[in-house]
Design an enzyme around this catalytic site. Structure first.
Site, PDB file in Angstrom:
ATOM      1  N   TRP A 159       0.812  -1.221   0.000  1.00 26.27           N
ATOM      2  CA  TRP A 159       0.000   0.000   0.000  1.00 26.27           C
ATOM      3  C   TRP A 159       0.843   1.269   0.000  1.00 26.27           C
ATOM      4  CZ3 TRP A 159       1.573   2.655   4.157  1.00 26.27           C
ATOM      5  CH2 TRP A 159       2.056   1.933   5.249  1.00 26.27           C
ATOM      6  N   LYS A 183      -2.016  -8.384  -7.938  1.00 21.86           N
ATOM      7  CA  LYS A 183      -2.868  -8.276  -6.738  1.00 21.86           C
ATOM      8  C   LYS A 183      -2.385  -7.088  -5.904  1.00 21.86           C
ATOM      9  CE  LYS A 183      -3.356  -9.190  -2.669  1.00 21.86           C
ATOM     10  NZ  LYS A 183      -3.867  -7.984  -1.973  1.00 21.86           N
ATOM     11  N   PRO A 184      -3.057  -5.934  -6.072  1.00 16.38           N
ATOM     12  CA  PRO A 184      -2.665  -4.773  -5.265  1.00 16.38           C
ATOM     13  C   PRO A 184      -3.116  -4.947  -3.819  1.00 16.38           C
ATOM     14  CG  PRO A 184      -4.220  -4.168  -7.041  1.00 16.38           C
ATOM     15  CD  PRO A 184      -4.208  -5.657  -6.930  1.00 16.38           C
ATOM     16  N   SER A 237       5.854  -7.030   3.637  1.00 20.51           N
ATOM     17  CA  SER A 237       6.553  -7.292   4.894  1.00 20.51           C
ATOM     18  C   SER A 237       7.381  -8.573   4.797  1.00 20.51           C
ATOM     19  CB  SER A 237       5.531  -7.433   6.019  1.00 20.51           C
ATOM     20  OG  SER A 237       4.670  -8.515   5.733  1.00 20.51           O
ATOM     21  N   GLU A 258      10.920  -8.133  -2.246  1.00 18.77           N
ATOM     22  CA  GLU A 258      11.380  -6.855  -1.691  1.00 18.77           C
ATOM     23  C   GLU A 258      10.711  -6.724  -0.333  1.00 18.77           C
ATOM     24  OE1 GLU A 258      13.665  -5.090  -2.787  1.00 18.77           O
ATOM     25  OE2 GLU A 258      13.803  -5.608  -4.909  1.00 18.77           O
ATOM     26  N   CYS A 292      10.060   1.286   2.917  1.00 16.94           N
ATOM     27  CA  CYS A 292      11.003   0.282   3.404  1.00 16.94           C
ATOM     28  C   CYS A 292      12.444   0.789   3.348  1.00 16.94           C
ATOM     29  CB  CYS A 292      10.842  -1.023   2.621  1.00 16.94           C
ATOM     30  SG  CYS A 292      10.861  -0.754   0.859  1.00 16.94           S
ATOM     31  N   GLU A 389      10.874  -2.314  12.436  1.00 15.61           N
ATOM     32  CA  GLU A 389      10.636  -1.296  11.420  1.00 15.61           C
ATOM     33  C   GLU A 389       9.601  -0.313  11.970  1.00 15.61           C
ATOM     34  OE1 GLU A 389      10.467  -1.672   6.608  1.00 15.61           O
ATOM     35  OE2 GLU A 389       9.466  -3.217   7.746  1.00 15.61           O
TER      36      GLU A 389
HETATM   37  P1  ADP Z   1       2.293  -4.250   4.416  1.00 11.06           P
HETATM   38  O1  ADP Z   1       2.842  -4.171   5.808  1.00 11.06           O
HETATM   39  O2  ADP Z   1       3.005  -3.413   3.414  1.00 11.06           O
HETATM   40  O3  ADP Z   1       0.805  -4.187   4.338  1.00 11.06           O
HETATM   41  P2  ADP Z   1       1.994  -7.013   3.787  1.00 11.06           P
HETATM   42  O4  ADP Z   1       3.100  -7.973   3.630  1.00 11.06           O
HETATM   43  O5  ADP Z   1       0.996  -7.250   4.871  1.00 11.06           O
HETATM   44  O6  ADP Z   1       2.731  -5.630   3.927  1.00 11.06           O
HETATM   45  O7  ADP Z   1       1.194  -6.846   2.439  1.00 11.06           O
HETATM   46  C1  ADP Z   1       1.808  -6.660   1.211  1.00 11.06           C
HETATM   47  C2  ADP Z   1       0.944  -7.253   0.134  1.00 11.06           C
HETATM   48  O8  ADP Z   1       0.835  -8.654   0.369  1.00 11.06           O
HETATM   49  C3  ADP Z   1      -0.479  -6.731   0.102  1.00 11.06           C
HETATM   50  O9  ADP Z   1      -0.932  -6.714  -1.250  1.00 11.06           O
HETATM   51  C4  ADP Z   1      -1.232  -7.767   0.882  1.00 11.06           C
HETATM   52  O10 ADP Z   1      -2.596  -7.805   0.518  1.00 11.06           O
HETATM   53  C5  ADP Z   1      -0.526  -9.023   0.416  1.00 11.06           C
HETATM   54  N1  ADP Z   1      -0.667 -10.165   1.324  1.00 11.06           N
HETATM   55  C6  ADP Z   1      -0.856 -10.155   2.657  1.00 11.06           C
HETATM   56  N2  ADP Z   1      -0.982 -11.411   3.118  1.00 11.06           N
HETATM   57  C7  ADP Z   1      -0.875 -12.243   2.060  1.00 11.06           C
HETATM   58  C8  ADP Z   1      -0.915 -13.662   1.874  1.00 11.06           C
HETATM   59  N3  ADP Z   1      -1.099 -14.489   2.874  1.00 11.06           N
HETATM   60  N4  ADP Z   1      -0.766 -14.137   0.613  1.00 11.06           N
HETATM   61  C9  ADP Z   1      -0.560 -13.294  -0.420  1.00 11.06           C
HETATM   62  N5  ADP Z   1      -0.522 -11.972  -0.308  1.00 11.06           N
HETATM   63  C10 ADP Z   1      -0.666 -11.436   0.905  1.00 11.06           C
END
Ligand code: ADP
Length: 488
Positions: A159, A183-184, A237, A258, A292, A389
């Site tokens: 995001w 997948k955003p 993350s 990343e 990041c 972080e």
């Molecule tokens: P942030 O802290 O930047 O939100 P996330 O790692 O939680 O980081 O999310 C980054 C992306 O990964 C987002 O598009 C989120 O919807 C997606 N995401 C989160 N959980 C999963 C999962 N279990 N499988 C695939 N994508 C995921």
């Protein structure tokens, strides 16, 4: 083609793009997208799941042979058109980015401009995916390598940079001849949907770019399990990155990651103080600290410490905190309540452990998700901000005496993404280059990311590089061919 519009709402199709069709979720469910500056709903998008993801992957798989086989000149022309379309719509795209993400409009404009630049860079790199001819040690054989697109790519984006993170993935994937399922992040899905819309208008064939919004678990689960997906490229993350690596092991996919960072920012006694303060402001407070590569820990040498803290805190205290669309806004809101709560916890922890609050330290008077830009001096390694972080506008400043001490502290983390240092000593600059365990090193400069450079983390910050001539490699497979019986 005239894609230029005056408001961003005309750019967004509030549906998912699967195989050239704009569709809702199978069960009709939607997700509200809110403006973090106001809490107001600005759009609703489909809440898709496993079945929709499976169909999007099928579409990308079916579109792959024609896309990979398209004459290179045509593929490059389409990408150049996409670059132009983004440039033509830079202003409404930037407004939309600020509305869904919260960052100041100036930062959104820079992000959208950078997104277009990545598309152009990779359109150019598409022409340089040549293989090689290997001199054969054995007579009568011709040995060569050729490079081929890996196949269907799934791009999962975060995001905090909903447009440029997509550009760094879509650019090399399309240039290499891969088809893509995007997948955003659910908090900021609009930028990804606009990319789908623009690509369609530019004439990309159905199925080459598919965009899905919805349940991360359900869509992510299908992406990792489906053998038709040959590569996953993820920014997010470290926790979710590790989960995706484990889940994708079953089908041995190519993985680009990343992940998180814990960037050190080291100021030596001989630094240009004004330049160091300018750099620290940008490296810490850009996107309200939610990147990041944002500075997490500032290490300042004892001889310049007090002067630095005073000058830095004065600048921090004067930052204009405001909705991103407001004139002169320098720091927008945090992304959501969880982010605000985490910042409050981290600050309370640092102050309880002896930190000296120099400025900020509380919710901003604007309320909602706004937090005061904060400086905490006399930070120590016992504080949570040292290892976690921060992802917010909080700057802990540590004091150090020697180079060895600063470098050891900087490297004392499982992360290895970005690092910064300010010094005027050339020999020290090269020592830092050798010894900082980071994929990105900015010396006397913090705006160090551009399409020409390989962006990527060491250690648990990630796998692979985005940007530069290396950025397309992860989307290509190398085949080796040996032709025998060639001695005549
Ligand atoms: P942030 O802290 O930047 O939100 P996330 O790692 O939680 O980081 O999310 C980054 C992306 O990964 C987002 O598009 C989120 O919807 C997606 N995401 C989160 N959980 C999963 C999962 N279990 N499988 C695939 N994508 C995921």
């Amino acid at each position: 083609m005239n894609l230029h519009v005056t408001g961003f709402s005309a750019l967004v199709r509030k549906a998912n793009l699967i195989n050239g069709e704009w569709v809702g979720a199978d069960d009709g469910k939607t997700i509200d997208v809110t403006d973090p500056a106001t809490g107001q709903t600005i759009a609703t998008v489909p809440n898709a799941g496993q079945a929709e993801a499976s169909r999007a992957i099928d579409a990308a798989h079916d579109a792959f042979p024609d896309w990979a086989g398209m004459p290179l000149g045509q593929r490059v022309a389409l990408m150049r058109r996409l670059h132009d379309a983004i440039q033509d719509n830079l202003e409404p795209m930037a407004q939309m980015l600020t509305a869904e993400q919260g960052k100041p409009l100036s930062e959104s404009r820079a992000e959208v401009g950078s997104s277009a630049a990545y598309v152009l860079w990779f359109a150019e790199e598409a022409r340089r995916t040549n293989g090689s001819v290997i001199p054969s040690p054995i007579p009568g054989r011709k040995l060569m390598t050729t490079r081929h697109p890996v196949g269907v790519v799934a791009a999962i984006t975060p995001w905090n940079f909903p447009s440029s993170m997509l550009a760094r993935k879509l650019g090399p994937a399309l240039a290499a001849g891969c088809t893509v399922v995007v997948k955003p992040a659910s908090a900021t899905p609009l930028s990804g949907l606009v990319w789908g819309h623009l690509a369609e208008e530019c004439g990309f064939p159905a199925g080459v770019i598919n965009v899905l919004t919805g349940s991360a678990r359900a869509i992510g689960g299908e992406i990792t399990a489906n053998p038709k997906v040959r590569k996953i490229t993820f920014t997010g993350s470290t926790e979710i990155g590790k989960q995706l690596l484990a889940e994708a092991a079953g089908t041995v996919k190519r993985m680009s990651m990343e992940l998180g960072g814990n960037a050190p920012f080291i100021v030596f006694d001989d630094a240009d103080l004004d330049a160091a303060v300018d750099g620290a402001i940008i490296a810490k407070f850009r996107n309200a600290g939610q990147t990041c590569i944002c500075t997490n820990r500032l290490f300042v040498q004892a001889g310049i410490y007090d002067r630095f803290v005073e000058a830095f805190a004065a600048r921090v205290a004067s930052l204009k905190v405001a909705p991103g669309g407001e004139d002169g806004a320098e720091q927008g809101p945090l992304v959501d309540d969880a982010a605000l709560e985490k910042i409050e916890e981290l600050v309370a922890d640092a102050l309880a452990k002896g930190g000296n609050l120099v400025t900020g330290g509380a919710a901003h008077e604007r309320g909602g998700l706004f937090y005061q830009p904060t400086v905490i001096a006399e930070a120590t390694s016992a504080m949570r901000v040292t290892t976690e972080e921060i992802f917010g506008p909080v700057a802990p400043v540590y004091r150090f005496e020697t180079d060895d001490e600063a470098i050891a502290a900087a490297n004392d983390t499982e992360y290895g993404l970005a690092s910064y240092a300010y010094t005027t000593d050339l020999a020290r600059m090269f020592r830092l280059q050798d010894r900082l365990e980071y994929g990105l090193i900015g010396i006397n400069e913090v705006l160090i990311v551009m399409p020409e450079i390989p962006f990527g983390g060491l250690k648990e910050s990630g796998l692979g590089k985005e940007g530069s001539w290396q950025g397309i490699d992860d989307y290509l497979e190398t085949k080796y061919t040996c032709i025998g019986g060639m001695s005549g």
